[in-house]
Design a protein around this motif. Sequence first.
Motif, short mmCIF file in Angstrom:
data_model
loop_
_atom_site.label_atom_id
_atom_site.label_comp_id
_atom_site.label_asym_id
_atom_site.label_seq_id
_atom_site.Cartn_x
_atom_site.Cartn_y
_atom_site.Cartn_z
N VAL A 107 4.07 4.48 13.35
CA VAL A 107 4.46 3.19 12.79
C VAL A 107 5.97 3.22 12.58
O VAL A 107 6.49 4.16 11.97
CB VAL A 107 3.75 2.91 11.45
N PRO A 108 6.69 2.23 13.07
CA PRO A 108 8.14 2.18 12.85
C PRO A 108 8.45 1.52 11.50
O PRO A 108 7.71 0.64 11.04
CB PRO A 108 8.64 1.31 14.01
N PHE A 109 9.53 1.93 10.90
CA PHE A 109 9.95 1.34 9.63
C PHE A 109 11.45 1.07 9.66
O PHE A 109 12.19 1.67 10.45
CB PHE A 109 9.62 2.28 8.46
N TYR A 110 11.89 0.18 8.76
CA TYR A 110 13.30 -0.22 8.69
C TYR A 110 13.71 -0.32 7.21
O TYR A 110 12.85 -0.38 6.32
CB TYR A 110 13.50 -1.58 9.38
N PRO A 111 15.00 -0.34 6.95
CA PRO A 111 15.44 -0.59 5.57
C PRO A 111 14.90 -1.93 5.09
O PRO A 111 14.70 -2.85 5.88
CB PRO A 111 16.96 -0.59 5.67
N GLY A 112 14.66 -2.05 3.78
CA GLY A 112 14.13 -3.29 3.22
C GLY A 112 12.62 -3.23 3.10
O GLY A 112 12.01 -2.16 3.04
N LEU A 113 12.00 -4.38 3.07
CA LEU A 113 10.54 -4.48 2.91
C LEU A 113 9.83 -4.20 4.23
O LEU A 113 10.19 -4.75 5.27
CB LEU A 113 10.17 -5.87 2.39
N ASN A 114 8.81 -3.34 4.16
CA ASN A 114 7.95 -3.03 5.30
C ASN A 114 6.50 -3.16 4.84
O ASN A 114 6.14 -2.65 3.77
CB ASN A 114 8.17 -1.60 5.80
N VAL A 115 5.67 -3.81 5.64
CA VAL A 115 4.27 -4.02 5.25
C VAL A 115 3.36 -3.49 6.34
O VAL A 115 3.55 -3.78 7.53
CB VAL A 115 3.97 -5.52 5.01
N ILE A 116 2.38 -2.69 5.92
CA ILE A 116 1.27 -2.32 6.80
C ILE A 116 0.05 -3.02 6.21
O ILE A 116 -0.33 -2.77 5.06
CB ILE A 116 1.05 -0.81 6.84
N THR A 117 -0.56 -3.90 6.97
CA THR A 117 -1.69 -4.67 6.46
C THR A 117 -2.94 -4.36 7.27
O THR A 117 -2.86 -3.96 8.44
CB THR A 117 -1.38 -6.17 6.50
N GLY A 118 -4.09 -4.53 6.66
CA GLY A 118 -5.34 -4.26 7.35
C GLY A 118 -6.49 -4.18 6.38
O GLY A 118 -6.31 -4.23 5.15
N LYS A 119 -7.68 -4.04 6.91
CA LYS A 119 -8.87 -3.99 6.07
C LYS A 119 -9.03 -2.57 5.51
O LYS A 119 -8.24 -1.66 5.80
CB LYS A 119 -10.09 -4.39 6.87
N SER A 120 -10.09 -2.40 4.74
CA SER A 120 -10.34 -1.11 4.10
C SER A 120 -10.64 -0.04 5.13
O SER A 120 -11.17 -0.31 6.21
CB SER A 120 -11.52 -1.23 3.13
N SER A 121 -10.30 1.21 4.78
CA SER A 121 -10.65 2.40 5.58
C SER A 121 -10.07 2.38 6.99
O SER A 121 -10.73 2.77 7.95
CB SER A 121 -12.18 2.56 5.65
N THR A 122 -8.83 1.92 7.11
CA THR A 122 -8.18 1.92 8.43
C THR A 122 -7.00 2.90 8.49
O THR A 122 -6.36 3.01 9.53
CB THR A 122 -7.68 0.51 8.79
N GLY A 123 -6.72 3.56 7.40
CA GLY A 123 -5.65 4.55 7.40
C GLY A 123 -4.38 4.12 6.69
O GLY A 123 -3.37 4.81 6.75
N LYS A 124 -4.43 2.97 5.98
CA LYS A 124 -3.22 2.51 5.28
C LYS A 124 -2.79 3.51 4.22
O LYS A 124 -1.62 3.89 4.12
CB LYS A 124 -3.45 1.13 4.64
#
Length: 671
Positions: free
Chosen positions: A20-37
């Motif tokens: 998963v790539p990330f950047y300065p500032g706000l980053n969101v990983i969204t998804g349902k339960s039990s997906t590895g968040k």
Amino acid sequence: MKCFVKYIGIIDNQDKVHYVPFYPGLNVITGKSSTGKSAILEIFDYCMGSSEDTIPVGVITDRSKIFFAALQFSSFILVIGRNAGTNRCFLREVPSSQADSLIALIESVRAFFDDRHYVPLADFIKGLGRYFGVTLENVDVNPFQKELTGKKSETPSIRSFPSFMLQHQNLVANKHAIFYRFDQKHKRDQAIDHFKILMGIVDESYFDLAKEHFDAKQELRRIQLQIPKQEMVKTNTLALFSNCLAEYLALAGAPLVELTPEEIWQKPKPALRKVMERSSRIDGLSTEFEKKRNELLDAKAALLIKLRAAQADLRLAKTSIDSASGFGLTMTSLPIPSASALEESTICPFCDSPAHAPENEANKLSDAIHWLNTELKLSSYARESFGEERRVIEKEIRDIERQLKEVQNALNPLEEEITRLKLSKNVDESAQRAKFRLEEAIKVRIEKPSSDLMDSEAYWKARVKALADEMAEFKVKSELNKLQDEINDKMREIGQNFDFEDAYKPVDLRFDLESFDLWHQKDKDTKVYLRSMGSGANWLYSHLTLFMSLHYQFAARSGDGCKIPPILFLDQPTQVYFPAALDAGKTFVPEKLAVQANRQDKLEHDIEAVTNMFNRIANFCTDTFQQTGIMPQMIVCDHADNLELEEGLEFSDFVRATWRTRGFIAEVEQV
């Protein structure tokens, strides 16, 4: 510290890279339960050298062999990694010029993750710490710490960072705990103690000074303990000099030398020469012998009189104590009626008139009982008073006996001289013996010179003060107070924008850097601690307010020695409104979640609160960048999606991954 997370990824058993790539500032990983968040936080912690593997057991742990994270510094990228289930850690620096091709490099798994870049966990933690300026090898102020405990105190390391960087699902809205792994007391104490180091308030030179200061205080204490002993030696030696001179004067009738005991003490070598050069001269006409002997006999008689009087007083005191004790025992052994039945009136058998004699007698008995109780109380006071008097008298007797012994010791040589004169008629021998004893005493003084402790004490006092003044230049206390004030001011600013309950408005959160306690200051005298605030929303916003304020300081002080990068992971912060365990759909549908959570009547408020939270986080990052020049990185793992943020903000712009049809890695490999 200018640093942000660029990638977090996994190498699976087939050498396929998932990231998963990330950047300065706000980053969101969204998804349902039990997906590895939630695994994102645990993978990052594991790659940062955690002693525990807390990555959730499941598809990820079954199919992964290497976990990695890429940290972007100003001029290079640092790739950190760790093989699954081992303490083999990976550390490799990549130039920023290769940033765009980094994933391609990593995809050549065998070449990139070469054995040359693997080190044991302990070495990895030290090596990674150097990139963040955490290089202290020893923070023990007490040099005997290792001898006393068997090991050095824990030094700051990058393992101190996760407490300030990770807010797990079970922590982000917790009312009992605020910081990661603070349930372990030694970790909590270490984090508090190390915070001033990680914030750049003190450095290694401070601890070097602190060690010197400790050593100087120990040396000063050692000297000060010796001073009373040396004073006692001096007092005893001066008394011996004085006795020898007085004895010689009494026996010879003339002084041995024209020196005082103090002069002999100050210059023992010249004094010894004078004494040895002086021949004994007996003045047969002198009355000094009888004069000295009579003085001692008079002193002995006076002391004996005082001793006999004190012994008599002691006997009286002991008798008084025994009497008071005996009186109390006698009185308590007397039978006392508990009650007596009296008729209302008694008739005289002779004149048939009412008689009051029994009533009067009963009143007298009652008065007697009250008197007795009073006397019994007084007897205990009397015993205490006599006991104190006995102790004073016993001390007086000991002092008199000591003085008597000194007088008798001075008198013995004179009495022995009378006996010797009767037998040998030799006067010179006794005077020579007194002279010889003085010479021997002076020789002892020369052979065992007392050190000049007063000068040493003055030196070490000055040294302790000088080192304390140097340490004071770091202004640790004032700097910590200043930092605490800045954190609290920022919390007041941030907290006003969150949806706290009305009972806690205006929000006045306070944080104590000495205890790491967090509370709401309701009024001047009332602190409402997190555990007493009630409502998951209040707990959530308290956590967010504190950590955003801390990360503002990490950004603001990055150029002043702060070691902690402003990187914050938040796992499932919206769970207080939409429980994550209920979300298993292919899309985020808050209406369904509200029904399942029995909050449908609060749906509109909940959506507004969640939207406001993301607005505040996004704006916080932008505002902090404008004010400090450093953009904090906020990585939020949540199931909320498709929120309508305020004007100028698009939720989709912050989403780095959406896991609803699959997770971090697919459960079944696609062919």
